[in-house]
Design a protein around this motif. Structure first.
Motif, mmCIF file in Angstrom:
data_model
loop_
_atom_site.group_PDB
_atom_site.id
_atom_site.type_symbol
_atom_site.label_atom_id
_atom_site.label_comp_id
_atom_site.label_asym_id
_atom_site.label_seq_id
_atom_site.Cartn_x
_atom_site.Cartn_y
_atom_site.Cartn_z
ATOM 1 N N VAL A 113 0.902 -1.193 -0.025
ATOM 2 C CA VAL A 113 0.249 -0.027 0.136
ATOM 3 C C VAL A 113 0.916 0.980 -0.004
ATOM 4 N N ASP A 114 0.876 1.763 -1.269
ATOM 5 C CA ASP A 114 1.862 3.020 -1.154
ATOM 6 C C ASP A 114 3.157 2.900 -0.824
ATOM 7 N N ALA A 124 -10.420 -11.601 -1.799
ATOM 8 C CA ALA A 124 -11.032 -11.425 -2.950
ATOM 9 C C ALA A 124 -10.055 -10.591 -3.709
ATOM 10 N N LEU A 125 -9.111 -11.476 -4.734
ATOM 11 C CA LEU A 125 -8.126 -10.856 -5.573
ATOM 12 C C LEU A 125 -8.726 -10.785 -6.904
ATOM 13 N N TYR A 126 -7.911 -9.925 -7.763
ATOM 14 C CA TYR A 126 -8.208 -9.297 -8.984
ATOM 15 C C TYR A 126 -6.993 -9.364 -10.114
ATOM 16 N N PHE A 137 -0.434 -8.929 -16.401
ATOM 17 C CA PHE A 137 -1.377 -8.508 -15.232
ATOM 18 C C PHE A 137 -0.848 -8.580 -14.000
ATOM 19 N N MET A 138 -1.238 -7.801 -13.233
ATOM 20 C CA MET A 138 -0.730 -7.549 -11.681
ATOM 21 C C MET A 138 -1.941 -8.088 -10.966
ATOM 22 N N LEU A 139 -1.434 -8.904 -9.924
ATOM 23 C CA LEU A 139 -2.561 -9.406 -9.171
ATOM 24 C C LEU A 139 -2.672 -8.375 -7.911
ATOM 25 N N THR A 140 -3.857 -8.004 -7.571
ATOM 26 C CA THR A 140 -4.284 -6.899 -6.784
ATOM 27 C C THR A 140 -5.322 -7.207 -5.933
ATOM 28 N N ASN A 145 -4.551 -2.346 -4.370
ATOM 29 C CA ASN A 145 -3.247 -2.569 -3.761
ATOM 30 C C ASN A 145 -2.605 -3.770 -4.332
ATOM 31 N N ARG A 146 -1.069 -3.888 -4.575
ATOM 32 C CA ARG A 146 -0.418 -5.070 -4.967
ATOM 33 C C ARG A 146 -0.414 -6.168 -3.844
ATOM 34 N N VAL A 147 -0.674 -7.335 -4.552
ATOM 35 C CA VAL A 147 -0.568 -8.685 -3.639
ATOM 36 C C VAL A 147 0.844 -9.074 -3.904
ATOM 37 N N LEU A 148 1.546 -9.267 -2.699
ATOM 38 C CA LEU A 148 3.044 -9.709 -2.626
ATOM 39 C C LEU A 148 3.411 -11.202 -2.587
ATOM 40 N N ASP A 149 4.584 -11.388 -3.300
ATOM 41 C CA ASP A 149 4.807 -13.181 -2.867
ATOM 42 C C ASP A 149 5.686 -13.293 -1.807
#
Length: 278
Positions: A113-114, A124-126, A137-140, A145-149
């Motif tokens: 987040v920023d 609930a991911l997109y 595509f970016m998993l958010t 907000n970006r989902v991290l590995d």
């Protein structure tokens, strides 16, 4: 001003805060991954009055409860204490491949987040198209907000797959469009929070960490891998708010607020009578 009015006014302020918290819980009764806030009251400082004994207040405290002739111990109201409750919510089947439910309490997804890492149980991911000119595509999250590995890096997927599979151990893999291509594989960044009291609410179903001071990050978080993760694809964890309990607490808090408001009214009437004495 009468001490009873001071006590009642202090308590009314805290009851108002409790009503706000209960309202917040009720507003999120259907929010996936939401964790309710539990409230409790603690008594503020008490003072001893009208005693003729030479015993100290600490020695008198138990006696005063049993024998009011020795005097009274009068408080100045109550203080509200808040506590986040991270019990497991119910799991709702959605059938959507990018919906995941964390099925073990105190496990959280890492979210960027920023530029700061936050934590959430909202699964609930997109997929969001990137703006770098590539077909990726970016998993958010729903908020973008970006989902991290597992290495705290964003997850980017090339546009050459027809399906996404997320296993129970938190491994995200793609099914390629044809057999000549290799699947893309990522490990979701899931942490276990060993000291949930160190989490603070950041809004939008996100949590951050308090200032740890001298506490090491590894004493608060455990970076999970493999079978330590507990993920269910095609489902979402719902709120852990108990509607019946919240409504009961709401009525009790309202009645307590009304009682203290009546105390202020009676105190004001008494002051009016005193001022009217000639």
């Amino acid at each position: 001003m009468l001490r009873s009015m001071v006590t009642a006014t202090n308590s009314m302020t805290q009851f108002q805060k409790q009503l706000d918290r209960i309202g917040h819980n009720l507003a999120n009764v259907d929010t996936q991954g939401f964790k309710r806030t539990e409230t409790a009251f603690s008594e503020l400082v008490r003072q001893q009055f009208t005693t003729n004994t030479k015993e100290t207040a600490n020695e008198l405290e138990d006696k005063l409860i049993l024998n009011h002739e020795l005097g009274i111990m009068q408080g100045v109201g109550a203080k509200l204490n808040n506590k986040l409750v991270f019990t497991q919510g119910s799991v709702k089947q959605t059938g959507r491949s990018l919906d995941i439910a964390l099925t073990v309490p105190n496990q959280f997804l890492q979210i960027d987040v920023d530029g700061e890492i936050n934590y959430t149980r909202d699964g609930a991911l997109y997929l969001s198209p990137t703006t770098d000119g590539t077909d990726r595509f970016m998993l958010t999250t729903a908020s973008g907000n970006r989902v991290l590995d597992e290495n705290q890096d964003p997850i980017y997927l090339n546009d050459n797959f027809k399906e996404i599979v997320i296993s129970q151990d938190g491994t995200l893999s793609t099914v390629p469009n044809n057999d000549t291509e290799l699947p893309q594989i990522f490990e979701l960044g899931i942490v276990g929070v060993d000291r949930p009291q160190m989490l603070i609410e950041n809004g939008n179903n996100l949590y951050g960490l308090k200032d740890l001071g001298d506490i090491q990050i590894n004493d608060v978080l455990t970076f999970l891998d493999g079978a330590d993760r507990a993920v269910q694809q095609g489902a979402l964890e719902m709120s852990n708010v108990d509607l019946t309990k919240e409504m009961t607490d709401l009525m009790i808090s309202q009645r307590s607020y009304q009682m203290n408001a009546k105390t202020v009214t009676l105190g004001d009437q008494m002051l009016g009578l005193i001022n009217g004495v000639r």
